[in-house]
Design a protein around this motif. Sequence first.
Motif, short mmCIF file in Angstrom:
data_model
loop_
_atom_site.label_atom_id
_atom_site.label_comp_id
_atom_site.label_asym_id
_atom_site.label_seq_id
_atom_site.Cartn_x
_atom_site.Cartn_y
_atom_site.Cartn_z
N TYR A 53 0.83 -1.21 0.00
CA TYR A 53 0.00 0.00 0.00
C TYR A 53 0.86 1.26 0.00
O TYR A 53 0.56 2.22 -0.71
CB TYR A 53 -0.94 0.01 1.21
N LEU A 54 1.94 1.26 0.80
CA LEU A 54 2.77 2.45 0.94
C LEU A 54 3.96 2.48 -0.02
O LEU A 54 4.70 3.46 -0.06
CB LEU A 54 3.29 2.54 2.38
N PRO A 76 -6.88 2.62 5.51
CA PRO A 76 -6.10 3.39 4.53
C PRO A 76 -6.31 4.90 4.65
O PRO A 76 -5.37 5.67 4.46
CB PRO A 76 -6.61 2.88 3.18
N ASN A 77 -7.52 5.34 4.96
CA ASN A 77 -7.77 6.78 5.11
C ASN A 77 -7.01 7.36 6.29
O ASN A 77 -6.46 8.46 6.21
CB ASN A 77 -9.27 7.05 5.27
N ILE A 90 -4.22 6.13 7.50
CA ILE A 90 -2.81 6.11 7.12
C ILE A 90 -2.49 7.34 6.27
O ILE A 90 -1.51 8.03 6.50
CB ILE A 90 -2.47 4.82 6.33
N ASP A 91 -3.34 7.61 5.28
CA ASP A 91 -3.12 8.77 4.41
C ASP A 91 -3.11 10.08 5.21
O ASP A 91 -2.25 10.94 5.00
CB ASP A 91 -4.21 8.84 3.32
N ASP A 92 -4.07 10.22 6.14
CA ASP A 92 -4.13 11.42 6.96
C ASP A 92 -2.88 11.54 7.84
O ASP A 92 -2.33 12.63 8.00
CB ASP A 92 -5.38 11.41 7.86
N ILE A 134 0.14 10.39 7.28
CA ILE A 134 1.31 10.75 6.46
C ILE A 134 1.23 12.22 6.03
O ILE A 134 2.23 12.93 6.04
CB ILE A 134 1.43 9.81 5.25
N LYS A 135 0.04 12.70 5.69
CA LYS A 135 -0.12 14.12 5.32
C LYS A 135 0.24 15.05 6.44
O LYS A 135 0.73 16.15 6.22
CB LYS A 135 -1.57 14.39 4.88
#
Length: 78
Positions: free
Chosen positions: A40-41, A68-69, A71-73, A75-76
């Motif tokens: 995924y990453l 996943p959402n 994780i995305d948040d 990392i942002k």
Amino acid sequence: MEEIKPIEMLLSERQFQILRDQVIKAVTRKWLRTKDLPNYLSMADSTIRENLPGLPFHVIGGIKLYDPNEIDDYIKDL
């Protein structure tokens, strides 16, 4: 094994709607397991462990699951 007894609760209509929405969100969410993270990453497992130690997860049935959402948040916000 101990018998699980049902719990009765009185909820307002609003409380019921919030609870229902949260349950639907939880069961329809796409979960990733730890083994899915490198794909995924697009990172090696060791890179994830070293550089993203605070990655948010949930433990369900003794298994670490990742949204996943979230994780995305995460990392942002680094």
